[in-house]
Design a protein around this motif. Sequence first.
Motif, PDB file in Angstrom:
ATOM      1  N   GLU A  68      -4.557   4.476  -6.478  1.00 15.55           N
ATOM      2  CA  GLU A  68      -5.532   4.978  -5.502  1.00 15.55           C
ATOM      3  C   GLU A  68      -5.929   6.407  -5.860  1.00 15.55           C
ATOM      4  O   GLU A  68      -5.156   7.116  -6.489  1.00 15.55           O
ATOM      5  CB  GLU A  68      -4.895   5.100  -4.110  1.00 15.55           C
ATOM      6  CG  GLU A  68      -4.364   3.865  -3.486  1.00 15.55           C
ATOM      7  CD  GLU A  68      -3.836   4.168  -2.072  1.00 15.55           C
ATOM      8  OE1 GLU A  68      -3.943   3.270  -1.257  1.00 15.55           O
ATOM      9  OE2 GLU A  68      -3.327   5.279  -1.815  1.00 15.55           O
ATOM     10  N   ASP A 121       0.834  -1.211   0.000  1.00 17.48           N
ATOM     11  CA  ASP A 121       0.000   0.000   0.000  1.00 17.48           C
ATOM     12  C   ASP A 121       0.865   1.257   0.000  1.00 17.48           C
ATOM     13  O   ASP A 121       2.016   1.219   0.454  1.00 17.48           O
ATOM     14  CB  ASP A 121      -0.855  -0.029   1.281  1.00 17.48           C
ATOM     15  CG  ASP A 121      -2.149   0.756   1.157  1.00 17.48           C
ATOM     16  OD1 ASP A 121      -2.353   1.445   0.146  1.00 17.48           O
ATOM     17  OD2 ASP A 121      -2.969   0.671   2.097  1.00 17.48           O
ATOM     18  N   ASP A 122       0.306   2.350  -0.477  1.00 14.28           N
ATOM     19  CA  ASP A 122       0.947   3.674  -0.397  1.00 14.28           C
ATOM     20  C   ASP A 122       2.366   3.658  -0.951  1.00 14.28           C
ATOM     21  O   ASP A 122       3.253   4.319  -0.405  1.00 14.28           O
ATOM     22  CB  ASP A 122       0.997   4.171   1.063  1.00 14.28           C
ATOM     23  CG  ASP A 122      -0.380   4.220   1.700  1.00 14.28           C
ATOM     24  OD1 ASP A 122      -1.379   4.220   0.971  1.00 14.28           O
ATOM     25  OD2 ASP A 122      -0.446   4.253   2.943  1.00 14.28           O
TER      26      ASP A 122
HETATM   27 MG    MG Z   1      -3.133   3.582   0.376  1.00 13.28          MG
END
Ligand code: MG
Length: 286
Positions: A237, A180-181
């Motif tokens: 995202e 993620d991220d």
């Molecule tokens: Mg994220």
Amino acid sequence: DAKRHARGGVVQYARTMSVRSRHHAELLDRLHHAFHEHELFLVYQPQVDLVTRAVIGAEALLRWRRPDGQLIPPDTFIPVAEQSGLIDALGAWVMQQACADLRSLHQQGIGLPRVAVNVSAVQFRSPCLLERIQQALQRHELSAHHLELEITESVAMLSDAQVEPLLRQMRGMGIGIALDDFGTGYSSLAYLERLPLDRIKIDRGFVQQLGQNTHGARIAEVIIELGQRLQLPVLAEGIEDEASWRQLREMGCQAGQGYWFSPPMPLSALVTWWQHWHESGIARAD
Ligand code: MG
Ligand code: C2E
Ligand code: MG
Ligand code: MG
């Protein structure tokens, strides 16, 4: 004079710290209470294949609604839960609830392929993480491929030699692992080599600069290219408009999520959204 001034500074500093830690303790107290009083709930955000428009999954995101209606964002209370150890119980509940909700969707005839659950680094230090995940899957009659774990670079950073084998074991069972991220925090390209990953998620901070002449936009492009070179699917995202969707698709980004498709929503709204998505023809590629 200087001496008094300096001492005043120290006193001021100490006061700020104690106010902050008292605020922290109060928040933790309220969070414990909220957890037991069922003020916490999950919302879901669809994840979509940018080419076929098929719904590939939904990310479970934690929400806290106070009795007075005030909504407290996870970025303020998750760090508190992580520092106190409450995250273990909270994370276990999230896992159970996400599995229960996916099972309930399947029973309603909604074939959502999987649910993505955020797991914080602290949870990886607990020896019963895998057991809890297996219990949640079994209890709700789901198989491992119905679940994807979203880990951050802080998990990858844990020096603990157990993390890597644990991730391999999970992935060997069929559980998906997403980073993620990506590109924020303490990124290292070595994680992409070392960790068993199924997907990288580009942070929305980069995605939202697409179309602008900025370094952030270039970084988004490079992450997509990196994914292609490593044969690692990339999910963007924070897709908020159609132009970003098209641009990402043309750049070779496989999947995305964002307000353009849907904001995170309660389970009942996800059912309605799913039906609309499949009946309106929007799910068919142009
Ligand atoms: Mg994220
Ligand atoms: P994340 O996992 O990176 O989640 C993505 C965040 O982006 C979510 O914020 C989501 O609501 C928001 N978002 C999605 N689409 C858009 C968009 O198009 N525009 C904008 N501006 N924002 C968008 P949220 O729900 O506030 O969650 C924040 C963070 O809290 C998450 O970041 C995740 O790190 C953490 N979190 C949430 N739920 C859990 C949980 O159950 N467990 C753990 N450990 N962390 C969680
Ligand atoms: Mg996430
Ligand atoms: Mg995040």
